[in-house]
Write a protein that holds these residues in place. Structure first.
Motif, PDB file in Angstrom:
ATOM      1  N   ALA A 345       0.806  -1.214   0.000  1.00 19.84           N
ATOM      2  CA  ALA A 345       0.000   0.000   0.000  1.00 19.84           C
ATOM      3  C   ALA A 345       0.844   1.272   0.000  1.00 19.84           C
ATOM      4  O   ALA A 345       0.332   2.358  -0.273  1.00 19.84           O
ATOM      5  N   MET A 346       2.121   1.156   0.287  1.00 19.11           N
ATOM      6  CA  MET A 346       2.982   2.328   0.428  1.00 19.11           C
ATOM      7  C   MET A 346       3.272   2.970  -0.929  1.00 19.11           C
ATOM      8  O   MET A 346       3.700   2.317  -1.875  1.00 19.11           O
ATOM      9  N   GLU A 347       3.009   4.265  -1.020  1.00 18.41           N
ATOM     10  CA  GLU A 347       3.299   5.036  -2.232  1.00 18.41           C
ATOM     11  C   GLU A 347       4.457   6.006  -2.027  1.00 18.41           C
ATOM     12  O   GLU A 347       5.153   6.358  -2.981  1.00 18.41           O
ATOM     13  N   PRO A 369       7.314   2.741  -5.276  1.00 16.33           N
ATOM     14  CA  PRO A 369       7.010   3.925  -4.471  1.00 16.33           C
ATOM     15  C   PRO A 369       8.060   5.015  -4.639  1.00 16.33           C
ATOM     16  O   PRO A 369       9.139   4.803  -5.189  1.00 16.33           O
ATOM     17  N   SER A 370       7.723   6.158  -4.097  1.00 11.68           N
ATOM     18  CA  SER A 370       8.688   7.254  -4.002  1.00 11.68           C
ATOM     19  C   SER A 370       9.422   7.124  -2.674  1.00 11.68           C
ATOM     20  O   SER A 370       8.802   7.040  -1.616  1.00 11.68           O
ATOM     21  N   TYR A 394      11.309   3.456 -17.839  1.00  9.60           N
ATOM     22  CA  TYR A 394      10.958   4.765 -17.279  1.00  9.60           C
ATOM     23  C   TYR A 394      10.651   4.641 -15.795  1.00  9.60           C
ATOM     24  O   TYR A 394      10.923   5.563 -15.009  1.00  9.60           O
ATOM     25  N   GLN A 395      10.098   3.470 -15.366  1.00  8.25           N
ATOM     26  CA  GLN A 395       9.877   3.249 -13.940  1.00  8.25           C
ATOM     27  C   GLN A 395      11.203   3.080 -13.213  1.00  8.25           C
ATOM     28  O   GLN A 395      11.418   3.654 -12.143  1.00  8.25           O
ATOM     29  N   LEU A 396      12.092   2.296 -13.774  1.00  7.50           N
ATOM     30  CA  LEU A 396      13.389   2.089 -13.150  1.00  7.50           C
ATOM     31  C   LEU A 396      14.185   3.388 -13.088  1.00  7.50           C
ATOM     32  O   LEU A 396      14.883   3.657 -12.114  1.00  7.50           O
TER      33      LEU A 396
END
Length: 480
Positions: A345-347, A369-370, A394-396
């Motif tokens: 759940a952690m963003e 997450p950030s 782009y996520q990495l």
């Protein structure tokens, strides 16, 4: 020749305590083999104070007639081993009994188990381990009722009970005499009364470590499989020697132990949980598992903000499969090790830990997450392990960019596929992987100490593209 053998065998002439120490350092199978070396070694083996009896070593699958004979031989062997200690007035340092027979066979040998435990107690046993098959909700009548001799064993300093073992109501009427007990471990056992475990603990003045894992309480008013349920509450207070607890599957936990250093709490993810350990000011290590925000009445969104004032000596924090909040801020001046594993759940995570030396982040999924470090040590080692279904550059890029190279001592990065159970997934979902070559070469060059990218046969070509792209982007600074 006999004289030569006697000269060569200098070990057998060593004191008995040293020979027992030698046996303790051997694998069990090798220790048993020493009993055929000579009469001296046979006697050394049979008086070895660490006694382990497991039915699997004597009873194998066979016809009923052969099995009955094997059980009789097994029971005679166990009885004779223990009687030797009793008849010679020898002390037993450790007695372990492991049985995984069928329910029917177990019921037949319970009287023998009573006799063995009584003999072990009379031989001043220090460590007692009794392991039976796991308890099932419809099998409480088949439990072994713990013999009173165990309760009266003043010499016990470690007691481990696992499986279908029952503390009946008569147990509460007995005078518990665990005056020497330091370690108590109960897993999957059944209590006739919710307060029975507190009755035990209150009679353990020297207790240092307590383990309670998925224990049951009998409810005679229930119907069918509702006659037993997981223990709902436990309270520990006044235990001056307590150093660590491992509690799993209990809804409400209260701990007031001024010298406790380590707490491991695993919640039942389907039931509300409440935990109070605010008075444990000497806490050094805390692990929380399966704590969910919607089911937790203990942890608020600001609970981790000021760990220094709550637990000024806390050095290790682990959150395993906890889904408490989308945004978590962790602040502690003493924290040295932080682990987050599958906190789905952690963003957003903010870490303000100037003395942190180790940060490990494990996650299976694609929504990364950030993570930001407000303060951290230059000696910090970061270990990231990702199990991704759709690895996208782009996520990495966005994720790796958060770990500024100048801030850390090292960064270890592991990427591996998260394998779905549905085989059709490969035909549909993996088809939509992004081609790594379609993205501009903007991925930053991190100070990565170890880079591991694992693939599987079904998606090997996609991972090859990802690897080629990473090295294409980093080639100038990595190889020049």
């Amino acid at each position: 020749d006999t004289i030569m053998v006697e000269k060569m065998d200098q070990i057998s002439s060593l004191p008995e305590t040293i020979l027992h120490d030698i046996l303790s350092r051997l694998p069990k199978k090798d220790a048993i083999k020493t009993s055929v070396l000579s009469k001296t070694w046979r006697e050394i083996f049979y008086t070895f104070p660490i006694l382990s009896i497991c039915h699997q070593e004597s009873i194998r699958r066979s016809s009923k007639r052969k099995k009955d004979q094997q059980i009789k031989t097994f029971l005679d062997y166990g009885k004779q081993r223990l009687l030797r200690f009793s008849d010679q007035g020898l002390a037993i340092k450790e007695f372990k009994l492991k049985l995984s027979l069928t329910c029917f066979d177990l019921q037949l040998i319970y009287p023998d188990v009573d006799q063995w435990l009584k003999l072990a107690s009379e031989c001043s046993v220090q460590t007692l381990k009794l392991c039976l098959p796991a308890l099932k909700k419809d099998g409480q009548c088949l439990c072994y009722i713990l013999h009173p001799s165990v309760i009266e064993a003043r010499s016990l300093n470690k007691l481990v009970l696992k499986g279908r073992i029952r503390f009946d109501k008569e147990f509460l009427n007995l005078s518990v005499k665990f005056s020497s007990l330091c370690v108590l471990s109960l897993c999957n056992v059944l209590f006739d009364d919710e307060g029975a475990i507190e009755h035990v603990i209150s009679h353990c003045p020297l207790i240092e470590h307590i383990t309670l894992k998925w224990c049951y309480v009998y409810n005679p008013q229930g119907a069918g499989d509702m006659q037993i349920s997981f223990m709902k509450s436990v309270s520990m207070h006044g235990l001056q020697k307590l150093k660590g607890v491992d509690i799993q599957g209990v809804q409400n936990v209260y701990i007031d132990a001024p010298n406790i250093e380590k707490i491991y709490y695993g919640a039942d993810s389907d039931e509300p949980s409440k935990m109070n350990f605010d008075s444990c000011g000497n806490l050094r290590a805390l692990t929380l598992m399966n704590v969910k925000n919607e089911f937790s009445f203990t942890f608020t969104d600001t609970w981790f903000l000021d760990l220094s004032s709550k637990f000024p000596f806390l050095e290790s924090l682990e959150l395993v499969e906890c889904s408490m909040f989308e945004n978590i801020s962790i602040s502690s001046s003493q924290l040295k090790a932080l682990v987050l594993c599958n906190c789905s759940a952690m963003e957003k995570l903010e870490i303000d830990t100037p003395n942190l030396l180790s940060f490990r982040y494990y996650y299976a999924g694609d929504d990364l997450p950030s993570i930001s470090f407000l303060r951290c040590s230059s000696r910090l080692e970061v270990n990231v392990r990702l199990n991704m279904i759709h690895p996208r550059l782009y996520q990495l890029e966005k994720f790796v960019e958060q770990f500024k190279p100048q801030k850390f001592s090292s960064l270890s990065f592991s990427i591996r596929p998260c394998i779905p159970s549905d085989e059709s997934f490969y035909d549909d979902e993996y088809y939509y992987w992004e081609d790594p070559y379609s993205l501009p070469p903007t991925l930053p060059v991190p100070s990565i100490k170890h880079l591991v990218i694992r693939s599987v046969r079904e998606v090997k070509s996609k991972y090859l593209l990802l690897v080629n792209r990473l090295f294409y982007i980093w080639r100038q600074k990595v190889f020049h």
